[in-house]
Design a protein around this motif. Sequence first.
Motif, PDB file in Angstrom:
ATOM      1  N   SER A  48       0.799  -1.230   0.000  1.00  0.00           N
ATOM      2  CA  SER A  48       0.000   0.000   0.000  1.00  0.00           C
ATOM      3  C   SER A  48       0.832   1.280   0.000  1.00  0.00           C
ATOM      4  O   SER A  48       0.319   2.342  -0.318  1.00  0.00           O
ATOM      5  CB  SER A  48      -0.907   0.021   1.231  1.00  0.00           C
ATOM      6  OG  SER A  48      -0.145   0.160   2.414  1.00  0.00           O
ATOM      7  N   ARG A  49       2.093   1.161   0.428  1.00  0.00           N
ATOM      8  CA  ARG A  49       2.966   2.318   0.609  1.00  0.00           C
ATOM      9  C   ARG A  49       2.431   3.255   1.696  1.00  0.00           C
ATOM     10  O   ARG A  49       2.695   4.453   1.697  1.00  0.00           O
ATOM     11  CB  ARG A  49       3.189   3.079  -0.685  1.00  0.00           C
ATOM     12  CG  ARG A  49       3.669   2.203  -1.827  1.00  0.00           C
ATOM     13  CD  ARG A  49       4.888   2.778  -2.474  1.00  0.00           C
ATOM     14  NE  ARG A  49       5.265   2.023  -3.654  1.00  0.00           N
ATOM     15  CZ  ARG A  49       6.196   1.084  -3.645  1.00  0.00           C
ATOM     16  NH1 ARG A  49       6.791   0.774  -2.532  1.00  0.00           N
ATOM     17  NH2 ARG A  49       6.512   0.443  -4.746  1.00  0.00           N
ATOM     18  N   ARG A  50       1.640   2.685   2.609  1.00  0.00           N
ATOM     19  CA  ARG A  50       1.095   3.435   3.747  1.00  0.00           C
ATOM     20  C   ARG A  50       1.380   2.669   5.031  1.00  0.00           C
ATOM     21  O   ARG A  50       1.474   1.452   5.020  1.00  0.00           O
ATOM     22  CB  ARG A  50      -0.413   3.637   3.596  1.00  0.00           C
ATOM     23  CG  ARG A  50      -0.791   4.518   2.420  1.00  0.00           C
ATOM     24  CD  ARG A  50      -2.264   4.791   2.429  1.00  0.00           C
ATOM     25  NE  ARG A  50      -2.672   5.551   1.264  1.00  0.00           N
ATOM     26  CZ  ARG A  50      -3.915   5.897   1.030  1.00  0.00           C
ATOM     27  NH1 ARG A  50      -4.886   5.533   1.850  1.00  0.00           N
ATOM     28  NH2 ARG A  50      -4.221   6.590  -0.047  1.00  0.00           N
ATOM     29  N   HIS A  51       1.452   3.416   6.124  1.00  0.00           N
ATOM     30  CA  HIS A  51       1.796   2.830   7.421  1.00  0.00           C
ATOM     31  C   HIS A  51       0.601   2.784   8.376  1.00  0.00           C
ATOM     32  O   HIS A  51       0.770   2.393   9.524  1.00  0.00           O
ATOM     33  CB  HIS A  51       2.928   3.629   8.081  1.00  0.00           C
ATOM     34  CG  HIS A  51       4.196   3.572   7.302  1.00  0.00           C
ATOM     35  ND1 HIS A  51       5.139   2.598   7.505  1.00  0.00           N
ATOM     36  CD2 HIS A  51       4.667   4.354   6.300  1.00  0.00           C
ATOM     37  CE1 HIS A  51       6.143   2.790   6.676  1.00  0.00           C
ATOM     38  NE2 HIS A  51       5.883   3.849   5.933  1.00  0.00           N
ATOM     39  N   THR A  52      -0.560   3.211   7.934  1.00  0.00           N
ATOM     40  CA  THR A  52      -1.732   3.266   8.805  1.00  0.00           C
ATOM     41  C   THR A  52      -2.706   2.150   8.448  1.00  0.00           C
ATOM     42  O   THR A  52      -2.688   1.628   7.334  1.00  0.00           O
ATOM     43  CB  THR A  52      -2.446   4.623   8.677  1.00  0.00           C
ATOM     44  OG1 THR A  52      -2.832   4.812   7.304  1.00  0.00           O
ATOM     45  CG2 THR A  52      -1.537   5.759   9.123  1.00  0.00           C
ATOM     46  N   VAL A  53      -3.550   1.809   9.407  1.00  0.00           N
ATOM     47  CA  VAL A  53      -4.588   0.800   9.183  1.00  0.00           C
ATOM     48  C   VAL A  53      -5.952   1.458   9.296  1.00  0.00           C
ATOM     49  O   VAL A  53      -6.079   2.479   9.953  1.00  0.00           O
ATOM     50  CB  VAL A  53      -4.474  -0.367  10.199  1.00  0.00           C
ATOM     51  CG1 VAL A  53      -3.273  -1.210   9.910  1.00  0.00           C
ATOM     52  CG2 VAL A  53      -4.477   0.105  11.627  1.00  0.00           C
ATOM     53  N   PRO A  54      -6.925   0.896   8.637  1.00  0.00           N
ATOM     54  CA  PRO A  54      -6.854  -0.257   7.752  1.00  0.00           C
ATOM     55  C   PRO A  54      -6.327   0.126   6.373  1.00  0.00           C
ATOM     56  O   PRO A  54      -6.358   1.299   5.991  1.00  0.00           O
ATOM     57  CB  PRO A  54      -8.311  -0.708   7.645  1.00  0.00           C
ATOM     58  CG  PRO A  54      -9.093   0.564   7.742  1.00  0.00           C
ATOM     59  CD  PRO A  54      -8.307   1.408   8.731  1.00  0.00           C
ATOM     60  N   GLN A  55      -5.871  -0.876   5.655  1.00  0.00           N
ATOM     61  CA  GLN A  55      -5.559  -0.751   4.234  1.00  0.00           C
ATOM     62  C   GLN A  55      -6.395  -1.805   3.530  1.00  0.00           C
ATOM     63  O   GLN A  55      -6.393  -2.971   3.921  1.00  0.00           O
ATOM     64  CB  GLN A  55      -4.073  -0.938   3.956  1.00  0.00           C
ATOM     65  CG  GLN A  55      -3.211   0.185   4.497  1.00  0.00           C
ATOM     66  CD  GLN A  55      -3.597   1.552   3.963  1.00  0.00           C
ATOM     67  OE1 GLN A  55      -3.888   1.724   2.781  1.00  0.00           O
ATOM     68  NE2 GLN A  55      -3.611   2.544   4.852  1.00  0.00           N
ATOM     69  N   ILE A  56      -7.122  -1.372   2.528  1.00  0.00           N
ATOM     70  CA  ILE A  56      -8.130  -2.211   1.890  1.00  0.00           C
ATOM     71  C   ILE A  56      -7.794  -2.390   0.414  1.00  0.00           C
ATOM     72  O   ILE A  56      -7.493  -1.406  -0.282  1.00  0.00           O
ATOM     73  CB  ILE A  56      -9.533  -1.580   2.045  1.00  0.00           C
ATOM     74  CG1 ILE A  56      -9.823  -1.335   3.535  1.00  0.00           C
ATOM     75  CG2 ILE A  56     -10.598  -2.439   1.385  1.00  0.00           C
ATOM     76  CD1 ILE A  56     -10.787  -0.212   3.801  1.00  0.00           C
ATOM     77  N   PHE A  57      -7.865  -3.630  -0.024  1.00  0.00           N
ATOM     78  CA  PHE A  57      -7.650  -3.975  -1.430  1.00  0.00           C
ATOM     79  C   PHE A  57      -8.874  -4.703  -1.938  1.00  0.00           C
ATOM     80  O   PHE A  57      -9.412  -5.579  -1.266  1.00  0.00           O
ATOM     81  CB  PHE A  57      -6.427  -4.895  -1.589  1.00  0.00           C
ATOM     82  CG  PHE A  57      -5.124  -4.208  -1.331  1.00  0.00           C
ATOM     83  CD1 PHE A  57      -4.366  -3.731  -2.396  1.00  0.00           C
ATOM     84  CD2 PHE A  57      -4.645  -4.030  -0.050  1.00  0.00           C
ATOM     85  CE1 PHE A  57      -3.156  -3.094  -2.158  1.00  0.00           C
ATOM     86  CE2 PHE A  57      -3.434  -3.399   0.191  1.00  0.00           C
ATOM     87  CZ  PHE A  57      -2.692  -2.928  -0.870  1.00  0.00           C
ATOM     88  N   ILE A  58      -9.316  -4.331  -3.121  1.00  0.00           N
ATOM     89  CA  ILE A  58     -10.369  -5.064  -3.825  1.00  0.00           C
ATOM     90  C   ILE A  58      -9.698  -5.627  -5.066  1.00  0.00           C
ATOM     91  O   ILE A  58      -9.282  -4.869  -5.946  1.00  0.00           O
ATOM     92  CB  ILE A  58     -11.571  -4.173  -4.178  1.00  0.00           C
ATOM     93  CG1 ILE A  58     -12.189  -3.614  -2.897  1.00  0.00           C
ATOM     94  CG2 ILE A  58     -12.597  -4.956  -4.993  1.00  0.00           C
ATOM     95  CD1 ILE A  58     -13.317  -2.619  -3.125  1.00  0.00           C
ATOM     96  N   GLY A  59      -9.564  -6.952  -5.092  1.00  0.00           N
ATOM     97  CA  GLY A  59      -8.725  -7.572  -6.108  1.00  0.00           C
ATOM     98  C   GLY A  59      -7.313  -7.068  -5.901  1.00  0.00           C
ATOM     99  O   GLY A  59      -6.806  -7.047  -4.778  1.00  0.00           O
ATOM    100  N   ASP A  60      -6.680  -6.602  -6.959  1.00  0.00           N
ATOM    101  CA  ASP A  60      -5.329  -6.040  -6.853  1.00  0.00           C
ATOM    102  C   ASP A  60      -5.351  -4.525  -6.673  1.00  0.00           C
ATOM    103  O   ASP A  60      -4.290  -3.903  -6.552  1.00  0.00           O
ATOM    104  CB  ASP A  60      -4.520  -6.380  -8.108  1.00  0.00           C
ATOM    105  CG  ASP A  60      -4.166  -7.851  -8.185  1.00  0.00           C
ATOM    106  OD1 ASP A  60      -4.020  -8.482  -7.126  1.00  0.00           O
ATOM    107  OD2 ASP A  60      -4.044  -8.369  -9.308  1.00  0.00           O
ATOM    108  N   ARG A  61      -6.541  -3.946  -6.678  1.00  0.00           N
ATOM    109  CA  ARG A  61      -6.656  -2.484  -6.572  1.00  0.00           C
ATOM    110  C   ARG A  61      -6.612  -2.036  -5.113  1.00  0.00           C
ATOM    111  O   ARG A  61      -7.402  -2.491  -4.288  1.00  0.00           O
ATOM    112  CB  ARG A  61      -7.965  -2.024  -7.204  1.00  0.00           C
ATOM    113  CG  ARG A  61      -8.163  -0.541  -7.131  1.00  0.00           C
ATOM    114  CD  ARG A  61      -9.414  -0.097  -7.821  1.00  0.00           C
ATOM    115  NE  ARG A  61      -9.650   1.313  -7.579  1.00  0.00           N
ATOM    116  CZ  ARG A  61     -10.617   1.997  -8.124  1.00  0.00           C
ATOM    117  NH1 ARG A  61     -11.445   1.408  -8.968  1.00  0.00           N
ATOM    118  NH2 ARG A  61     -10.775   3.265  -7.853  1.00  0.00           N
ATOM    119  N   HIS A  62      -5.708  -1.127  -4.817  1.00  0.00           N
ATOM    120  CA  HIS A  62      -5.616  -0.545  -3.477  1.00  0.00           C
ATOM    121  C   HIS A  62      -6.673   0.541  -3.349  1.00  0.00           C
ATOM    122  O   HIS A  62      -6.661   1.528  -4.087  1.00  0.00           O
ATOM    123  CB  HIS A  62      -4.210   0.037  -3.260  1.00  0.00           C
ATOM    124  CG  HIS A  62      -4.035   0.649  -1.916  1.00  0.00           C
ATOM    125  ND1 HIS A  62      -3.527   1.907  -1.750  1.00  0.00           N
ATOM    126  CD2 HIS A  62      -4.304   0.174  -0.672  1.00  0.00           C
ATOM    127  CE1 HIS A  62      -3.481   2.181  -0.460  1.00  0.00           C
ATOM    128  NE2 HIS A  62      -3.947   1.146   0.212  1.00  0.00           N
TER     129      HIS A  62
END
Length: 84
Positions: A48-62
């Motif tokens: 994600s190149r991010r350090h915070t949560v949550p990080q959500i992916f749908i398929g391969d899309r961030h």
Amino acid sequence: MPDVTLYATKTCPYCVRARRLLDRKGVAYQEIAVDLDPQQMAEMVERSRRHTVPQIFIGDRHIGGYDDMALLDACGELDPLLAV
């Protein structure tokens, strides 16, 4: 329906909101707990190149975090991505 991946912690309020939104839509998702697993946290940051949560992916899309997903939902753009 594409795979949904949620990198999260147990106590983060935004993670709780993300779970609720996905549950309300009836979407199955894989939750990856990063709070006790530094390797999973490193994977999340790399993807994600991010350090915070949550990080959500749908398929391969961030999608981003909860706020990003909620904005997509408010604009009517989330359901097509989820194929709901």
